[in-house]
Design an enzyme around this catalytic site. Structure first.
Site, mmCIF file in Angstrom:
data_model
loop_
_atom_site.group_PDB
_atom_site.id
_atom_site.type_symbol
_atom_site.label_atom_id
_atom_site.label_comp_id
_atom_site.label_asym_id
_atom_site.label_seq_id
_atom_site.Cartn_x
_atom_site.Cartn_y
_atom_site.Cartn_z
ATOM 1 N N ASP A 1 -2.663 -10.899 -2.549
ATOM 2 C CA ASP A 1 -3.198 -10.411 -1.264
ATOM 3 C C ASP A 1 -4.680 -10.070 -1.463
ATOM 4 O O ASP A 1 -5.094 -9.693 -2.558
ATOM 5 C CB ASP A 1 -2.415 -9.164 -0.856
ATOM 6 C CG ASP A 1 -2.714 -8.691 0.555
ATOM 7 O OD1 ASP A 1 -1.872 -8.941 1.443
ATOM 8 O OD2 ASP A 1 -3.770 -8.055 0.766
ATOM 9 N N HIS B 1 0.818 -1.227 0.000
ATOM 10 C CA HIS B 1 0.000 0.000 0.000
ATOM 11 C C HIS B 1 0.850 1.276 0.000
ATOM 12 O O HIS B 1 0.297 2.381 -0.032
ATOM 13 C CB HIS B 1 -0.949 0.024 1.203
ATOM 14 C CG HIS B 1 -1.959 -1.088 1.189
ATOM 15 N ND1 HIS B 1 -2.861 -1.247 0.151
ATOM 16 C CD2 HIS B 1 -2.192 -2.108 2.045
ATOM 17 C CE1 HIS B 1 -3.612 -2.324 0.391
ATOM 18 N NE2 HIS B 1 -3.218 -2.860 1.523
ATOM 19 N N HIS C 1 -6.258 -7.554 -0.384
ATOM 20 C CA HIS C 1 -6.429 -6.112 -0.594
ATOM 21 C C HIS C 1 -5.762 -5.700 -1.894
ATOM 22 O O HIS C 1 -4.706 -6.226 -2.246
ATOM 23 C CB HIS C 1 -5.797 -5.331 0.561
ATOM 24 C CG HIS C 1 -6.357 -5.680 1.904
ATOM 25 N ND1 HIS C 1 -5.758 -6.597 2.741
ATOM 26 C CD2 HIS C 1 -7.474 -5.250 2.534
ATOM 27 C CE1 HIS C 1 -6.481 -6.712 3.850
ATOM 28 N NE2 HIS C 1 -7.533 -5.913 3.753
ATOM 29 N N ASP D 1 -4.230 -13.200 3.174
ATOM 30 C CA ASP D 1 -5.500 -12.804 3.786
ATOM 31 C C ASP D 1 -6.732 -13.113 2.936
ATOM 32 O O ASP D 1 -7.850 -12.728 3.284
ATOM 33 C CB ASP D 1 -5.480 -11.318 4.214
ATOM 34 C CG ASP D 1 -4.713 -10.435 3.262
ATOM 35 O OD1 ASP D 1 -4.411 -10.882 2.136
ATOM 36 O OD2 ASP D 1 -4.429 -9.280 3.623
HETATM 37 ZN ZN LIG Z 1 -3.863 -7.537 2.673
#
Ligand SMILES: [Zn+2]
Ligand SMILES: [Zn+2]
Length: 437
Positions: free
Chosen positions: A147, A108, A149, A236
């Site tokens: 991931d 991120h 996200h 995740d």
């Molecule tokens: Zn993540």
């Protein structure tokens, strides 16, 4: 030659806060599992100690305000350094592949950094990509982000780069942080089609993820033919993860690793510390080392459920829509470049959830017929650790020609003499520096 180099850096002394999901115990149970399975003693696996990255490694990617050195701690340099250790192990031929099991994570973190976003301060995969280019002259690189996200930082950093293919599948941004990652975010005109976002419906499991991989990700990689494949390995998507709502198992992840055959994997998220991470990480390690992973099963599968038909439908739509974008990328790129002319601009509002920093940014790509051009970025942020800040930034690429360099420096001097910026910063990827003029 061992099949897999393993860089393990659990950072047991680093945390954002004691109850934060990206916390000290994240790799505790993984370490116990790896020791119990005797992973470190296997002849197919060689363990490496991570080294520290240097500030110049960070400044090939990031522009920190006021400086990247003031925003990081030692754990960040070891997490990034662990990735560089993994890269060297593979490039030197000591091992076939490598897995950097490190934290804090990175995907991120965008080019401009004011603080921590989504648990990340520096983008450790991007730092490794630019290192592979600077040290080994590697050009074509693919990052496959598994991931849950969307890796909005990796997307941001490589958005203008036609030599980096970024593919991310993740839980749909309408239902999860950071809220981005849709197919229309496909790259700026010069790199259109090199940023492939695959937002999946909550509840998607092994079946959907593997259909997506076989139907789209594998064929795209085979056509692009990257020199290096990097896996941003977030765990995740697991059915037990407390931060997301997906339905992937340790076996699903291990099979994905076996099919992807990444040269280097880097751990990203994964917050089911005890019920998932030990099994997912062990499965991926065994798969990457070419060993049998069929017995790696989570003891508790009570929250695993059957994937709904809607999840499959979304997967088929994505294979179709993003597949067409990929196939038509050259035509689309030409059309977009013809339309925008010598410059292309985007405005962004970026929120740093960990610190409450609000940034607004205007980024301009300056195109050139003779080189990859350069970027200028105007950024303002409120509520940073150093108060309200603003900066004018020039980004000189590895291939920016001398005419463009002069033009860019002229813009920087003009910004400086205007007196309206706290900092006027030049990021030079060849020198690996960020300089305040
Ligand atoms: Zn993540
Ligand atoms: Zn030029």
């Amino acid at each position: 030659m061992p099949e897999l180099g393993l860089v393990f850096f659990p950072a047991f002394d680093w945390m954002i806060s004691p109850t934060h999901p990206e916390r000290q115990e994240r790799l505790l149970y993984t370490r116990d599992q790896l020791l119990e399975e005797g992973i470190f003693d296997l002849p197919q696996i060689r363990e490496y100690r991570p080294r520290m990255a240097e500030i110049k490694d960070l400044e090939r990617v990031h522009v920190g305000i006021p400086s990247i050195a003031k925003l990081i701690e030692q754990a960040h340099l070891v997490a990034a350094g662990g990735c560089l250790t993994a890269a060297d192990a593979v490039m030197s031929g000591e091992v076939k592949r490598a897995f950097a099991l490190v934290r804090p994570p990175g995907h991120h973190a965008m080019r401009i950094v004011y603080g921590i976003r989504g648990f990340c301060t520096i983008n450790i995969e991007a730092i490794m990509v630019e290192y592979l280019r600077a040290k080994y002259g590697i050009k074509k690189i693919a990052i496959v982000d598994t991931d849950v996200h969307h890796g909005d930082g990796s997307q941001d950093i490589f958005y203008h780069d036609p030599d980096t293919l970024y593919i991310s599948f993740h839980q749909d941004g309408r239902t999860l942080y950071p809220g981005t990652g849709f197919p229309n975010e496909a790259g700026s005109p010069a790199a259109l089609g090199m940023n492939l976002n695959l937002p999946l419906l909550p509840g998607t499991g092994d079946e959907g993820v593997h259909r997506l991989f076989d139907g789209l990700i594998r064929p795209v990689l085979d056509e692009f033919k990257p020199e290096i494949i990097i896996n941003s390995a977030g765990q995740d998507n697991h059915f037990s993860d407390p931060l997301a709502s997906m339905n992937v198992t340790a076996q699903g992840y291990a099979l994905l690793a076996a099919k992807l055959k990444a040269d280097i994997a880097v751990l990203e998220g994964g917050y089911s510390v005890e019920a998932a991470l030990p099994y997912v990480n062990t499965g991926i390690i065994l798969a990457m080392a070419g060993l049998d992973y069929s017995r790696v099963i989570e003891p508790d599968q009570s929250s695993l459920h059957v994937q709904s038909a809607n999840c499959n439908k979304r997967v088929e739509q994505l294979i179709d829509e993003v597949g067409q974008l990929w196939s038509n990328r050259k035509t689309l790129r030409k059309q977009a470049l013809d339309k925008c002319g010598a410059q292309w601009q985007r405005n962004k509002n970026i929120y740093y959830d960990e610190e409450g920093i609000s940034e607004s940014q205007r980024e301009t790509a300056h195109y050139c017929d003779n080189c990859g051009g350069y970027l200028t970025i105007e950024t303002k942020a409120s509520n940073t650790r150093f108060g309200n800040q603003n900066a004018y930034i020039v980004v000189l690429n590895r291939n920016t020609c001398s005419t463009c360099r002069e033009e860019a420096m002229k813009l920087a001097r003009k910004a400086k003499s205007s007196g309206s910026w706290n900092y006027v910063l030049i990021q030079d990827k060849i020198k690996s520096t960020v300089v305040n003029i």
